[in-house]
Design an enzyme around this catalytic site. Structure first.
Site, PDB file in Angstrom:
ATOM      1  N   GLU A  61      21.379 -71.589  33.618  1.00 39.91           N
ATOM      2  CA  GLU A  61      21.991 -70.245  33.636  1.00 39.91           C
ATOM      3  C   GLU A  61      21.088 -69.212  32.964  1.00 39.91           C
ATOM      4  OE1 GLU A  61      26.037 -70.327  32.155  1.00 39.91           O
ATOM      5  OE2 GLU A  61      26.439 -72.280  33.062  1.00 39.91           O
TER       6      GLU A  61
ATOM      7  N   GLU B 211      30.244 -76.996  28.187  1.00 41.43           N
ATOM      8  CA  GLU B 211      30.533 -76.401  26.871  1.00 41.43           C
ATOM      9  C   GLU B 211      31.519 -77.231  26.046  1.00 41.43           C
ATOM     10  OE1 GLU B 211      31.455 -72.274  27.734  1.00 41.43           O
ATOM     11  OE2 GLU B 211      29.570 -72.010  28.786  1.00 41.43           O
TER      12      GLU B 211
END
Ligand code: 9MR
Length: 346
Positions: A253, A143
């Site tokens: 994910e 991220e």
């Protein structure tokens, strides 16, 4: 009423078995799911062949203080991989969240760039070399992009500029030259600007010889995810293969929330219409994954959680019931599970 088939039922198809030779299918787990003789363990062994620790290998639990390490849960995970031969993913080495504050401090002030990078390198080297040959893939950085494109202005960035990203990959590669090294992020499928930044960043790193082997697409999707945009953005990232033939995408994910972001005020009631939309969307998604697998750019799809009851989406941003995975709270297999398995069953 139809008999409910659970994920532990031997009459159910094995999801990873069905996808054998096409895609590895995985789940995020926690070490307490590894108790032998439990239903969770049976489900883990039956349906999945690649695993990520949901939280226990992040810097905060592993390295809470500069001179204190807590390796036991990750050691347990690594031992499970050795016993069973499944593939293990390491999540994650560098992140702005779940990273203890000491990394960024020096006395009462900020750490210098040199100190921060030295600490980062020590952390990465310790983790990657300890699990060398046992953890096959690392989410090296997580991220690092802003939602609206560009680099995230995290403490990492504020102190060291963008150099930390490259240095993280070099350090991980030095510690295990055979590990697959991934840059992982969310919303790459839904934000054109984020996908553009990612494509540009990774192309530049590859051109400069930085050992980045793939992009992790988290794919926290929703029932309302725009599939055309998803395909367009994923294709944009897949095209990096033009400059690096071994370059890979991984889905890291995967889940599908029934709430829209910012619209979680009311608990939704699950109904047949939602079941149909959920099933159609997962089917379309796995059809697309199979296309990418056929082209050689995707080989791994990991769900974020073992079943609905343990999904992070039940607690974020507030407590509510969510239904994001192919396996329900009582381990019941949903119609979407059978539809996804049927895509590859003879
Ligand atoms: O699922 C994880 C949840 O249990 C933690 O509380 C949370 C902390 O930030 O992290 C969740 O996992 C995240 C993953 O590490 C990175 N991508 C987003 C995931 C969902 O928030």
């Amino acid at each position: 009423m139809d008999r409910i088939i659970t994920a532990a039922d031997s009459s159910a198809p094995s999801l990873c078995g069905a996808y054998e030779g096409k895609l590895k299918i995985g789940a995020a787990i926690n070490t307490w799911h590894l108790e032998k003789d439990s239903t969770a363990y049976e489900v883990i062994r039956r349906h999945f062949n690649v695993f990520t620790l949901e939280n226990q290998s992040k810097p905060e639990p592993v390295h809470p203080e500069e001179d204190r390490w807590v390796f036991a849960p990750v050691d347990r995970f690594a031992a499970f991989g050795e016993e069973t031969g499944v593939t293990l993913r390491g999540h994650t080495l560098v992140w702005h969240s779940q990273c203890p504050g000491w990394f960024f401090r020096d006395g009462d002030g900020d750490a210098s760039a040199e100190l921060l990078l030295a600490r980062m390198k020590e952390h990465i080297t310790a983790m990657v070399s300890r699990y060398r040959g046992r953890i096959h893939t690392w989410d090296v950085v997580n991220e690092v992009l802003r939602d609206e494109g560009g680099l995230r202005e995290s403490a990492w960035y504020r102190i060291s500029g963008k150099e930390y990203i490259r240095e993280a990959f070099r350090t991980a590669h030095a510690a295990d030259p055979d590990a697959r090294l991934i840059i992982n992020d969310y919303n790459l499928e839904s934000s054109d600007a984020k996908a553009d930044t990612m494509a540009e960043l990774v192309r530049e790193m590859i051109a400069d010889g930085i050992p980045v082997h793939g992009i992790g697409l988290q794919m926290h999707l929703g029932l309302d995810t725009d599939m055309e945009r998803l395909k367009k953005n994923v294709r944009k990232l897949a095209s990096i293969r033009e400059i690096a033939p071994d370059f890979k995408l991984e889905v890291t994910e995967l889940d599908m929330s029934c709430y829209r972001w910012g619209d979680e005020a009311e608990d939704i009631q699950w109904d047949e219409e939602k079941t149909a939309r959920f099933t159609d969307k997962y089917t379309e998604l796995f059809r697309f994954y199979l296309e990418l697998a056929e082209e050689g750019v995707l080989d791994t799809v990991v769900f974020w959680g073992l079943h609905d009851g343990v999904s992070w989406l039940n607690g974020f941003p507030r407590k509510h019931k969510n239904y994001p995975l192919l396996i329900g709270r009582d381990f019941e297999l949903k119609p979407a599970f059978f539809a996804v398995a049927a895509l590859v069953e003879q």
